[in-house]
Design an enzyme around this catalytic site. Structure first.
Site, PDB file in Angstrom:
ATOM      1  N   LYS A 110       0.848  -1.204   0.000  1.00 53.09           N
ATOM      2  CA  LYS A 110       0.000   0.000   0.000  1.00 53.09           C
ATOM      3  C   LYS A 110       0.879   1.247   0.000  1.00 53.09           C
ATOM      4  O   LYS A 110       1.736   1.414   0.873  1.00 53.09           O
ATOM      5  CB  LYS A 110      -0.919   0.003   1.223  1.00 53.09           C
ATOM      6  CG  LYS A 110      -1.992  -1.053   1.116  1.00 53.09           C
ATOM      7  CD  LYS A 110      -2.843  -1.113   2.354  1.00 53.09           C
ATOM      8  CE  LYS A 110      -4.013  -0.197   2.282  1.00 53.09           C
ATOM      9  NZ  LYS A 110      -4.905  -0.367   3.452  1.00 53.09           N
TER      10      LYS A 110
HETATM   11  C1  E4P Z   1      -8.208  -0.504   3.482  1.00 52.99           C
HETATM   12  O1  E4P Z   1      -7.361  -0.789   2.703  1.00 52.99           O
HETATM   13  C2  E4P Z   1      -8.081   0.647   4.394  1.00 52.99           C
HETATM   14  O2  E4P Z   1      -6.950   0.538   5.167  1.00 52.99           O
HETATM   15  C3  E4P Z   1      -9.253   0.729   5.246  1.00 52.99           C
HETATM   16  O3  E4P Z   1     -10.427   0.421   4.614  1.00 52.99           O
HETATM   17  C4  E4P Z   1      -9.344   1.942   6.110  1.00 52.99           C
HETATM   18  O4  E4P Z   1     -10.227   1.589   7.066  1.00 52.99           O
HETATM   19  P1  E4P Z   1     -10.216   1.879   8.592  1.00 52.99           P
HETATM   20  O5  E4P Z   1     -11.060   3.063   8.702  1.00 52.99           O
HETATM   21  O6  E4P Z   1     -10.805   0.657   9.169  1.00 52.99           O
HETATM   22  O7  E4P Z   1      -8.830   2.149   9.076  1.00 52.99           O
END
Ligand code: E4P
Length: 225
Positions: free
Chosen positions: A94
């Site tokens: 990511k």
């Molecule tokens: C997904 O790749 C993201 O990290 C995620 O959906 C962000 O979500 P959160 O709000 O649970 O951190």
């Protein structure tokens, strides 16, 4: 539409895989923090879990893991991404959607490291991720909706843009918080939703299903077998 689990907790991953047949995992530093493990322990644990299930690589079961969010230079992001990617063939790295991140994602994809361009909040960010050949793009839905912003048009626009230009990058609707948001993303034609385990559980819970089972059990019991 594929379902990914947004979590770094192995018990949740196991349950979501065995119960719902999820297709992959996404994590971020917040999820790792919630797992109570160190970053290395958490990501190595997920890599071992996938190995144990014979989910051989990112094509079979992608696990998105985030680089250190403090990194600001593309070269530093690339170095960190390659180090993490060397741990498991399941890992997709990511990368934040900013200029250095886009530069890094393009270089990583060219070198065979698969990327997920994350923290996407407008279609123009998604367009650049696709132009630079990221495997995944993660437009956030829950965070935007919590901020009172539209998400239905936004996801539809990203889907339309990708279709217009036959981009191969897959759209992960991220931070999905409800069954309604899953449906919105599916209707728009997004490839993947990622959500926490409870969101998936809630999304298949309906009082009529429970009541219906009671009605059928009652009829069953009052009928000669
Ligand atoms: C997904 O790749 C993201 O990290 C995620 O959906 C962000 O979500 P959160 O709000 O649970 O951190």
């Amino acid at each position: 539409m594929k379902y990914f689990l947004d979590s770094a907790k192995l018990d949740e991953i196991e349950e979501a895989y065995e119960t719902f047949g999820i297709d992959g995992i996404t994590t971020n530093p917040r999820h790792v923090q919630a797992s109570g493990k160190s970053i290395m322990d958490a990501i190595e644990g997920m890599a071992k879990w996938a190995e144990g299930k014979k989910l051989t690589d990112y094509r079979r079961f992608p696990i998105s893991v985030e680089i250190n969010p403090h990194l600001e230079k593309a070269d530093d992001m690339i170095r960190e991404a390659k180090r993490i990617a060397s741990i498991s063939k399941n890992f997709v790295i990511k990368i934040p959607c900013n200029p250095a991140g886009i530069t890094a994602a393009r270089a990583l994809e060219r070198d065979g490291v698969r990327t997920n361009v994350t923290l996407v909040f407008v279609p123009t960010q998604a367009l650049l991720a696709a132009k630079n050949k990221a495997l995944f793009v993660s437009p956030f839905v829950g965070w935007k909706e919590a901020n009172g912003e539209d998400t239905q048009t936004y996801i539809r626009q990203i889907v339309d843009i990708y279709r217009n230009y036959a981009f191969e990058t897959e759209i992960i609707c991220a931070s999905v918080r409800s069954g309604k948001q899953i449906v919105d993303c599916a209707v728009a034609g997004a490839h993947i939703a990622t959500a926490g385990l409870q969101v998936y559980k809630d999304s298949i819970t309906h009082p009529y299903t429970r009541d219906g089972l009671d009605v059928f059990c009652d009829a069953w019991d009052k009928t000669k077998q």
